[in-house]
Motif scaffolding. Structure first.
Motif, short mmCIF file in Angstrom:
data_model
loop_
_atom_site.label_atom_id
_atom_site.label_comp_id
_atom_site.label_asym_id
_atom_site.label_seq_id
_atom_site.Cartn_x
_atom_site.Cartn_y
_atom_site.Cartn_z
N HIS A 245 0.83 -1.19 0.00
CA HIS A 245 0.00 0.00 0.00
C HIS A 245 0.88 1.26 0.00
O HIS A 245 0.66 2.19 -0.80
CB HIS A 245 -0.91 -0.02 1.23
CG HIS A 245 -1.88 1.11 1.29
ND1 HIS A 245 -2.89 1.26 0.36
CD2 HIS A 245 -1.98 2.15 2.14
CE1 HIS A 245 -3.58 2.35 0.64
NE2 HIS A 245 -3.05 2.91 1.72
N ARG A 246 1.89 1.22 0.90
CA ARG A 246 2.78 2.39 0.95
C ARG A 246 3.56 2.54 -0.34
O ARG A 246 3.79 3.64 -0.82
CB ARG A 246 3.73 2.25 2.14
CG ARG A 246 3.06 2.54 3.48
CD ARG A 246 4.11 2.82 4.53
NE ARG A 246 4.92 1.66 4.79
CZ ARG A 246 4.59 0.71 5.67
NH1 ARG A 246 3.48 0.82 6.37
NH2 ARG A 246 5.38 -0.33 5.85
N PHE A 247 3.93 1.39 -0.88
CA PHE A 247 4.66 1.43 -2.15
C PHE A 247 3.80 2.07 -3.23
O PHE A 247 4.28 2.90 -4.02
CB PHE A 247 5.06 0.01 -2.54
CG PHE A 247 5.80 -0.07 -3.84
CD1 PHE A 247 7.14 0.27 -3.90
CD2 PHE A 247 5.16 -0.47 -5.00
CE1 PHE A 247 7.82 0.20 -5.10
CE2 PHE A 247 5.84 -0.53 -6.20
CZ PHE A 247 7.17 -0.20 -6.24
N GLY A 248 2.52 1.68 -3.23
CA GLY A 248 1.61 2.26 -4.21
C GLY A 248 1.48 3.76 -4.03
O GLY A 248 1.49 4.52 -5.02
N GLU A 249 1.37 4.18 -2.78
CA GLU A 249 1.26 5.62 -2.52
C GLU A 249 2.53 6.35 -2.95
O GLU A 249 2.47 7.40 -3.61
CB GLU A 249 1.02 5.85 -1.02
CG GLU A 249 -0.38 5.47 -0.57
CD GLU A 249 -0.59 5.73 0.91
OE1 GLU A 249 -1.73 5.75 1.34
OE2 GLU A 249 0.43 5.89 1.62
N ASN A 250 3.66 5.76 -2.57
CA ASN A 250 4.93 6.38 -2.95
C ASN A 250 5.09 6.44 -4.46
O ASN A 250 5.59 7.41 -5.02
CB ASN A 250 6.10 5.63 -2.33
CG ASN A 250 6.13 5.80 -0.83
OD1 ASN A 250 5.54 6.74 -0.31
ND2 ASN A 250 6.79 4.89 -0.14
N ALA A 252 2.70 6.57 -6.59
CA ALA A 252 1.81 7.62 -7.12
C ALA A 252 2.44 9.00 -6.92
O ALA A 252 2.42 9.84 -7.83
CB ALA A 252 0.46 7.54 -6.40
N HIS A 253 3.01 9.18 -5.71
CA HIS A 253 3.67 10.46 -5.45
C HIS A 253 4.83 10.67 -6.40
O HIS A 253 5.04 11.76 -6.94
CB HIS A 253 4.18 10.51 -4.00
CG HIS A 253 3.06 10.60 -3.01
ND1 HIS A 253 3.18 10.17 -1.70
CD2 HIS A 253 1.77 11.03 -3.13
CE1 HIS A 253 2.04 10.34 -1.07
NE2 HIS A 253 1.16 10.87 -1.92
N LEU A 254 5.57 9.58 -6.58
CA LEU A 254 6.73 9.69 -7.47
C LEU A 254 6.29 10.01 -8.90
O LEU A 254 6.89 10.86 -9.57
CB LEU A 254 7.52 8.38 -7.43
CG LEU A 254 8.79 8.35 -8.26
CD1 LEU A 254 9.79 9.39 -7.75
CD2 LEU A 254 9.43 6.97 -8.25
N ASN A 255 5.24 9.31 -9.33
CA ASN A 255 4.75 9.57 -10.68
C ASN A 255 4.28 11.01 -10.82
O ASN A 255 4.51 11.66 -11.85
CB ASN A 255 3.60 8.61 -11.02
CG ASN A 255 4.10 7.22 -11.28
OD1 ASN A 255 5.26 7.04 -11.67
ND2 ASN A 255 3.26 6.23 -11.05
N SER A 260 5.62 16.21 -13.01
CA SER A 260 5.65 17.66 -12.84
C SER A 260 6.99 18.26 -13.27
O SER A 260 7.08 19.46 -13.49
CB SER A 260 5.36 18.02 -11.39
OG SER A 260 6.40 17.56 -10.55
N ILE A 261 8.03 17.45 -13.34
CA ILE A 261 9.32 18.00 -13.74
C ILE A 261 9.43 18.01 -15.26
O ILE A 261 8.76 17.22 -15.94
CB ILE A 261 10.49 17.23 -13.10
CG1 ILE A 261 10.50 15.77 -13.59
CG2 ILE A 261 10.42 17.26 -11.60
CD1 ILE A 261 11.70 15.00 -13.11
N ARG A 262 10.27 18.89 -15.74
CA ARG A 262 10.37 19.07 -17.18
C ARG A 262 11.61 18.39 -17.73
O ARG A 262 11.96 18.60 -18.90
CB ARG A 262 10.39 20.57 -17.54
CG ARG A 262 9.20 21.35 -17.08
CD ARG A 262 7.89 20.68 -17.47
NE ARG A 262 7.80 20.39 -18.87
CZ ARG A 262 7.03 19.46 -19.41
NH1 ARG A 262 6.26 18.71 -18.60
NH2 ARG A 262 7.00 19.25 -20.70
#
Lengths: 590, 328
Positions: A245-250, A252-255, A260-262
């Motif tokens: 679950h945490r991996f999935g959240e991380n 998602a955050h990472l994605n 957001s970066i260019r």
């Protein structure tokens, strides 16, 4: 090592338990059999002692009372024991008076089946104590009980009870075997239950569930509900589920962060054929789908221009080898001849043992920055041209006029015979020299030859200037130049040659400086060579700005600069600048 | 796509294993060694008609694990041993069998051994010439035995009763010296003591030839023993028939039998002639059928015993004649 067959792997734990249990049962059976035999023997022994004491005592009484039939009856009841082989009552002369088998009555002991125990009688009669004896083969047990046959202190009768131990031993064996059978049934049932629990109900099934959990994580599917319970597997499953679950959240955050970066961010495990993870910016910059990288891991290299591929490959190789490379700039070339500048920075991940686990990096599109630099250069060049032009057209003219006037003044003063004529001559001479210098600066700032006579002429003037200014021999060679070179490009080339030549003259203390221009089908090469002190291309404080400017000019042309020794023996430095020549360009004669 | 047959087969295997496990647990908790009843105990007295069984034992046909022999010299002790369950099989006369039956012991008559033709007798001193002379005399007899019945029958025929004599209780072996040692005028005895007493000068006053069919000896077995050790009993019966003929007895064993009997070979053969054995074929007629012949003999004896006050009840159907063991 031979792999364990699947069936054996599934049953090996219950099988080991079963075999260990069998060993225990076997051991227990042997001990139990010994104990059972001992118990049976003890029972017979106790029975023999009890019956022997009773009958011998009663026989003494009955025989003295001359009641032999009562003794017969006693012997009859004694023979009820299933293990009594033969019971005898002897008189003092060892004649059998009573027997459980009456055919032996009246016979001497030596003629009876128990003749073998004759040697024991004397001792028993001597001690007048009962005795129970086990034969050497442990197959029979003999009880001997003396009694006073007559009240004369001499007549000693004897009761002999001969018991067979074959039956009790068989019973003991029978008991032991059946106990072992029951235990084996229990062991088999327990082992089978253990196997069923391991495979169907408990560990194996639950373990398989956890494996499925891991598989869903690998397949990026929704993680199943964790196992219930408080055992190790349940806790492991819950922890696994939480981690997923945490991996999935991380993730998602990472994605979210990555999207957001260019810049292109990429990541890959440091193994052969490892998949390369890139963010979506890759598609925007490389203008190709990141999915291509799954099948063609080096597909990104196709867009890199040929001159930069070697640098890119070395960059990756250094990362995978655990060597931190400096940032590099590569150029991407597209079908419509557009070019992008990419700055690449890399990193690697090591485990505690120092093993490289993964490599990754950031690729930044710096094309815009390069354009700004180029514009700045062009602006500076325009300003420089304007100043040079002003110097040439205004200051130089004014100084020339002043020099002319000084010459006239000197002529006038000379004619007047005034002593100030020499001073006027000196002023005129100084003005001439100053004019030459200012003109030289003006030509340096605004090399009018670039436009008027072409790059070669400008370079020739530059060589002349260097020779004059630094008293160093300087020469130029130039092949036919491509016709695609515009004034901006030739200005950049000129500035590069100018900076490199003056730098060499100023810092390397050379005897000669060579400037050459050569062209192949795809590359234009500007080479500045000197035989002075070697220089590795790393800027020193005094020349930092000059080299920086050189690099800007090189970048503005999409070129690449390289410093290398001119000669291993004689030293010196050769600076090679390579610039791409657009396809379809033709060379124009000088 | 799932494969239903495969799943159902797996479930079937699982159910089979669970069932097997349950069976194993059940077996583990309920397993008991196969019941091996103790060898039935046979009480044999010193009687020419049952020496065949002793011979069979000595020949190894009836090992102790199958039949445990208890040798008792007189029948009343055998009856008592049967009553207190010390023995399971016993050889008795019809009158003794009736007395045993009256005590409520459940048993079956499994074999007819022999018919006494003079092997049971009343022996007297020379001064007693007939039964009527016994009035007021001391007579040694084993109470509640075939001798008791024989004495009653003899007195009955002479118009006397047991009250007309002085009954001296003895056991059978004591009969040999009872006249000399106990001072009795007559003694009721049976073989082999009969031959021994006669040999010493005893006078046969009355014997079983005068009451034909009433002194048959039978083998009775406890009902539970037939259930538990039927095969051993069958072997016992077979062994009896096998060694019925003394001519088949080995010499050493025969010598032992003579020691048991206290007789010479001739005397033994003579005594044996007074106890006529029944062959296997004779057994059929005596034991088989809806109304076995033996029941008639029982009825006769019962009638006399009742009339003489030896028993109070009647012969009931509980007296079972069992012919299952005499089949060849």
């Amino acid at each position: 090592m031979k792999p364990v067959p699947p069936l054996l792997r599934k049953i090996r734990f219950p099988l080991l338990v079963f075999l260990a249990g069998l060993a225990l049962i076997g051991n227990h059976t042997l001990r139990s059999h010994r104990q059972s035999v001992e118990r049976q023997r003890s029972n017979i022994q106790a029975h023999a002692a009890q019956v022997g004491a009773q009958i011998s005592g009663m026989a003494q009484h009955l025989m003295r009372k001359n009641l032999p039939r009562s003794v017969d009856l006693l012997m009859s009841y004694a023979s009820v024991s299933p293990d009594l082989e033969l019971g005898l009552v002897l008189d003092t002369d060892d004649v059998i008076r009573h027997a459980t088998r009456q055919q032996w009555e009246g016979v001497s002991l030596s003629d009876s089946p128990l003749k073998g125990i004759g040697h024991l009688l004397a001792n028993v009669r001597l001690r007048m104590e009962g005795q129970v004896t086990l034969d050497s083969k442990e197959e029979s047990l003999t009880a001997l009980f003396p009694f006073w046959e007559k009240p004369d202190n001499r007549s000693k009768g004897l009761l002999i009870l001969d018991y067979s131990l074959v039956g009790p031993n068989r019973i003991a064996l029978n008991e032991t075997i059946h106990e072992a059978i029951a235990q084996t049934f229990a062991l088999s049932a327990g082992s089978l239950m253990l196997w069923l629990m391991l495979t169907q109900w408990s560990t194996s099934k639950r373990l398989g569930y956890v494996v499925d959990q891991a598989r869903t994580l690998m397949l990026r599917e929704e993680s199943p509900v964790p196992l219930e319970g408080e055992d190790e597997l349940a806790r492991f499953s819950r922890s696994f589920s939480d981690a997923a679950h945490r991996f999935g959240e991380n993730e998602a955050h990472l994605n979210q962060l990555v999207s957001s970066i260019r810049d292109v961010s990429w990541f890959s495990r440091n193994t052969d054929h490892a998949e390369i993870f890139v963010n979506s910016v890759y598609g925007e910059i490389w203008e190709q789908s990141s999915d291509d990288l799954r099948t063609r891991r080096w597909g990104w290299l196709r867009k890199v221009i040929a001159e930069d591929r070697r640098h890119a490959i070395e960059f990756i190789r250094d990362l995978k080898a655990g060597v931190q490379p400096p940032p590099i700039e590569i150029r991407l070339c597209f079908q419509d001849r557009r070019m992008k500048w990419i700055e690449c920075k890399g990193f690697f991940v090591v485990d505690p043992s120092g093993q490289i686990l993964a490599v990754g990096g950031i690729a930044t599109d710096i094309s815009e920055k390069k354009n700004v630099d180029r514009l700045l250069l062009e602006t500076a060049e325009d300003e420089r041209m304007r100043i040079g032009q002003d110097l040439h057209d205004d200051v130089c003219q004014r100084m020339a006029a002043a020099q002319l006037k000084s010459g006239i003044l000197q002529s006038s003063l000379s004619r007047e015979g005034l002593s100030q004529a020499s001073l006027a001559a000196e002023v005129a001479d100084d003005l001439a020299k100053a004019t030459d210098i200012v003109r030289g600066f003006a030509q340096g700032l605004a090399p009018v030859a670039l436009e008027a006579e072409g790059l070669y002429e400008a370079l020739s003037h530059l060589a002349t200037f260097v020779e004059k200014a630094f008293a160093v021999r300087c020469w130029t060679t130039c092949m036919a130049l491509p016709d695609c070179l515009d004034s901006t490009a030739t200005t950049h080339l000129y500035r590069i040659a100018q900076e490199l030549a003056t730098n060499a003259a100023r810092h390397a203390n050379p005897e000669g400086i060579g400037i050459s221009l050569s062209v192949t089908e795809t590359t234009l090469v500007l080479q500045v060579t000197n035989d002075g002190a070697p220089f590795d291309g790393k800027p020193h404080s005094s020349s930092g700005m000059g080299l920086h400017a050189v690099r800007k000019h090189v970048d503005a042309l999409g070129g690449r600069i390289e410093f290398r020794p001119s000669s291993r023996l004689l030293g010196g430095t050769t600076v090679i600048c390579r610039f791409p020549v657009p396809r379809g360009s033709s060379s124009k004669p000088r | 796509m799932t494969n239903p047959p495969r799943l159902s087969r797996r479930g079937l295997y699982f159910a089979l294993f669970v069932g097997l496990d349950a069976v194993l647990w059940l077996a583990a908790f309920t397993w008991t060694p196969p019941k091996s009843p103790p060898a039935p105990i046979l009480s044999v007295s010193v009687w020419p008609g049952t020496e065949s069984l002793i011979v069979a034992r000595e020949m190894g046909l009836l090992p102790r694990e199958k039949i445990n022999f208890v040798e008792m010299s007189w029948s009343s002790s055998s009856m008592r041993a049967f009553g207190n369950r010390a023995v399971d099989i016993v050889g008795l006369s019809l009158s003794e069998t009736i007395l045993l039956h009256e005590l409520g012991n459940p048993f079956h008559v499994i074999l007819v051994i022999d018919n006494s033709n003079g092997a049971d007798a009343i022996i007297s001193k020379e001064n007693v010439s007939n039964i009527s002379d016994l009035r007021g005399k001391k007579i040694g007899v084993e109470v509640r035995s075939s001798g008791h019945y024989l004495l009653s029958r003899a007195l009955e025929e002479a118009g006397l009763t047991l009250k007309d004599i002085e009954l001296i209780p003895i056991n059978l072996p004591e009969s040999e010296n009872a006249i000399a040692e106990l001072g009795v005028d007559a003694v009721v005895t049976a073989e082999p003591w009969l031959t021994r007493i006669v040999k010493k000068g005893g006078h046969v006053l009355y014997d079983s030839t005068q009451t034909p069919g009433e002194f048959i000896r039978v083998l009775v077995a406890r009902e539970s023993t037939i259930d538990e050790s039927g095969s051993a009993l069958a072997e016992l019966v077979t062994a009896h028939f096998k060694y019925l003929d003394p001519g088949l007895w080995p010499k050493e064993i025969f010598e032992g039998i003579l020691r048991r009997e206290g007789l010479s070979a001739a005397e033994f053969n003579d005594s044996l002639s007074r106890a006529t054995p029944f062959s296997r074929s004779d057994q059929k007629a005596l034991l088989s059928g809806a109304a076995p012949e033996l029941m008639e003999n029982f009825g006769t004896v019962m009638r006399h015993m009742k009339s003489m006050g030896l028993v109070s009840g009647a012969l009931t159907e509980d007296l079972i004649i069992n012919d299952s063991l005499i089949s060849p």
